[in-house]
Design a protein around this motif. Structure first.
Motif, short mmCIF file in Angstrom:
data_model
loop_
_atom_site.label_atom_id
_atom_site.label_comp_id
_atom_site.label_asym_id
_atom_site.label_seq_id
_atom_site.Cartn_x
_atom_site.Cartn_y
_atom_site.Cartn_z
N UNK A 116 0.83 -1.20 0.00
CA UNK A 116 0.00 0.00 0.00
C UNK A 116 0.87 1.26 0.00
N UNK B 236 2.02 6.31 -7.10
CA UNK B 236 1.01 7.15 -7.73
C UNK B 236 1.27 8.64 -7.48
N UNK B 237 1.65 8.94 -6.24
CA UNK B 237 1.89 10.36 -5.97
C UNK B 237 3.09 10.87 -6.73
N UNK C 182 2.43 16.78 -13.15
CA UNK C 182 2.21 18.20 -12.87
C UNK C 182 3.49 19.00 -13.08
N UNK D 125 4.05 22.10 -15.57
CA UNK D 125 4.49 23.42 -15.11
C UNK D 125 5.77 23.85 -15.80
N UNK E 233 -8.89 12.15 -10.41
CA UNK E 233 -7.85 11.48 -9.63
C UNK E 233 -8.49 10.61 -8.56
N UNK F 110 -7.70 6.91 -9.43
CA UNK F 110 -6.47 6.55 -8.71
C UNK F 110 -6.76 6.23 -7.25
N UNK F 111 -7.34 7.21 -6.55
CA UNK F 111 -7.46 7.04 -5.10
C UNK F 111 -8.42 5.90 -4.74
N UNK G 292 -7.21 2.38 -6.00
CA UNK G 292 -6.09 1.76 -5.30
C UNK G 292 -6.19 1.90 -3.78
N UNK G 293 -7.40 2.16 -3.29
CA UNK G 293 -7.63 2.27 -1.84
C UNK G 293 -6.76 3.35 -1.18
N UNK G 294 -6.64 4.48 -1.85
CA UNK G 294 -5.79 5.53 -1.30
C UNK G 294 -6.62 6.74 -0.86
N UNK H 184 -7.59 7.84 1.83
CA UNK H 184 -7.13 8.58 3.01
C UNK H 184 -6.10 9.65 2.63
N UNK H 185 -5.61 9.65 1.41
CA UNK H 185 -4.63 10.65 0.99
C UNK H 185 -5.27 11.76 0.14
N UNK I 164 -3.98 15.48 0.54
CA UNK I 164 -2.65 15.74 -0.02
C UNK I 164 -2.71 15.77 -1.55
N UNK I 165 -3.43 14.78 -2.12
CA UNK I 165 -3.51 14.73 -3.58
C UNK I 165 -4.17 15.99 -4.12
N UNK J 61 -1.99 19.09 -3.91
CA UNK J 61 -0.95 19.02 -4.94
C UNK J 61 -1.48 19.56 -6.27
N UNK J 62 -2.64 19.08 -6.65
CA UNK J 62 -3.25 19.49 -7.92
C UNK J 62 -3.55 21.00 -7.89
N UNK K 209 -0.46 23.17 -8.19
CA UNK K 209 0.06 23.20 -9.55
C UNK K 209 -0.79 24.08 -10.44
N UNK L 117 -0.16 27.71 -9.73
CA UNK L 117 1.12 28.09 -10.32
C UNK L 117 0.95 28.37 -11.81
#
Lengths: 289, 194
Positions: free
Chosen positions: A3, A10-11, A18, A22, B61, B65-66, B69-71, B73-74, B77-78, B81-82, B85, B88
């Motif tokens: 996990x 993935x991150x 990204x 950029x 995403x 993705x999340x 893939x059972x993510x 809980x993130x 953060x994800x 990040x997006x 960006x 910016x």
């Protein structure tokens, strides 16, 4: 464990995508900036006082780099800073700057100038001025509630005995106090003028005499005694032409009201720290706090 | 999703559940950049742009993705990040294309990154279980709601600036009072069921 690795993978992938976008965007949207702007900005004081007429030090730096503003546009810069800026801009000749300082044109301390009422409102000259022009009888007298003190970004003004006094060492002539004073009593004068007249009362002599012991009565003694013809009494108040004044000091000695000040003598008196500030502090000063 | 459901979503997001006046999200630029309507409009457009795109991308995403893939809980953060960006990107775009707006927005532009309204929109979409298309519509409508709020508020503030306000109220205090009154006005929309 898997996990953690999936999350990491993935991150990392998202961040990489990204990042690439950029990086591409920074190429597409590349703006050429003048590197002189940064360098000039470092020479400027960074107080953003606005005395130059631009929005702040950064805006002035841009204007100087573009050639819209002269290299000595900032009054607060030292000579060395201005030299550095001219070096950055590639200007070699010496730029003469007339350094200025603020001067409060009033000598009517609270024991000399009469008051018409006791002001107990907000400690602010603008507010006091709205109440029939402040508590002093003199229409051109310093109200002494410290609006200029609050406006000064360089901590150069103090209220001494009910009248604002400029610390010439600290004054960077940004002009914030000039526009803050509701009585328009503060002027920017050349830094090294030897003498100045500490009154702006335009009333006739007898009237001025009735309300202030430190008011110009327009007797013209100074005008008659000035050998260089620098003093003229206009509108019942003496005014010194700083370009003509040679600093002989005759006016100071003949003035019956003792309001022609030798700048340096007064400066040393005013900026000297009193031995025991608590005992000397005047009520006017306490009001300001 | 039917047309009427989408319309109801849009109207609700703009009026009844306005991000500023009803959810109290994104108050920092709302108070900081509402001194004149044109800058407020610029900020509103920037926020709308970032909100729309970030809602779309974050929901994609999240879905592919999340969740896959059972993510989940993130999420935070994800999404951050997006959003960072995207901000910016828009900053670079504005610096090149609309330098006047870029300098007017100043520090508030990078601050969109940490603007809770944008992260809030992304998270709310996920919590409400919207699909990517609905999320995009929701993000866009929420952005419009933000723009409406900030432009209306800037218009009021511009008038208030010329009013004779007691010194103790001048500036920020009266702005907060104004914002409160506007929020009360918008609270009237919460009774509408579309």
């Amino acid at each position: 464990m898997t996990q953690i690795l999936t999350a990491f993978g993935w991150f990392a992938a998202i961040a990489a995508v990204l990042g690439i976008i950029l990086a591409a965007a920074s190429k597409i949207f590349f703006v050429k900036t003048d590197e002189r702007i940064e360098k000039i900005k470092e020479c400027l004081p960074g107080a953003n006082c606005g005395g130059c007429g631009y929005a702040g030090c950064e805006a002035l730096a841009c204007a100087i780099a573009k050639g819209e503003a002269p290299v000595n546009a900032c009054n607060s810069c030292s000579d060395e800073d201005i030299k550095n800026i001219s070096k950055i801009m590639g200007i070699s000749e010496d730029i003469k700057t007339v350094r200025m300082r603020a001067q409060v044109m009033c000598s009517g301390t609270k024991d000399l100038a009469k008051k018409k009422y006791i002001y107990e409102g907000v400690s602010d000259c603008v507010a006091a001025n709205r109440l029939s022009g402040g508590d002093k009888v003199c229409p051109n007298g310093c109200i002494g509630l410290g609006t200029c003190v609050a406006a000064c970004k360089f901590d150069a003004i103090r209220i001494i005995n009910g009248v604002a006094a400029i610390d010439y060492e600290k004054c960077r002539s940004c002009g914030a106090c000039v526009s803050a004073c509701p009585k328009k009593l503060i002027r920017l004068v050349p830094e090294n003028i030897p003498y100045w007249v500490g009154c702006m009362s335009a009333d006739k002599g007898a009237i001025t005499r009735s309300y202030c012991d430190a008011g110009c009565i327009g007797c013209k003694l100074c005008e008659k005694n000035c050998e260089s013809g620098a003093i003229k009494v206009t509108n019942n108040v003496a005014e010194i032409d700083y370009t003509k004044c040679v600093g002989c000091g005759k006016c100071e000695s003949v003035c019956p009201r003792k309001i022609i000040w030798s700048a340096y003598k007064k400066a040393s008196v005013e900026t000297a720290e009193p031995a025991n500030p608590e005992s000397i502090k005047s009520p006017a000063e306490t009001d300001v706090k | 999703m039917s047309i009427s459901a989408i319309l109801s979503l849009i109207v609700t997001a703009i009026l009844a559940e306005n991000y500023i006046f009803s959810k109290f999200l994104g108050c920092c630029p709302f108070l900081g950049l509402s001194e004149n309507p044109s800058n407020a409009l610029g900020m509103g457009c920037a926020v709308t742009f970032v909100m729309t795109l970030s809602s779309l991308i974050t929901s994609l995403i999240n879905k592919y993705i999340l969740i896959a893939f059972d993510l989940e809980y993130l999420q935070t953060i994800a999404f951050i990040l997006v959003i960072a960006a995207l901000v910016q990107l828009i900053e670079m775009f504005l610096k090149k294309s609309v330098p006047a707006l870029y300098s007017a927005l100043g520090i508030y532009l990078p601050l969109i990154t940490t603007n809770c309204a944008i992260l809030g929109a992304a998270l709310l979409c996920v919590q409400s279980g919207y699909d990517p298309l609905t999320s995009t519509i929701y993000g866009f409508a929420s952005g419009l709601g933000f723009t409406l709020a900030i432009v209306v508020f800037a218009g009021v503030r511009e008038k208030v600036a010329f009013a004779d306000i007691p010194k103790s109220f001048a500036g920020f205090p009266i702005a907060l009072v104004t914002a409160g009154l506007l929020a009360m006005a918008f609270a009237g929309f919460s009774g509408i069921s579309v």
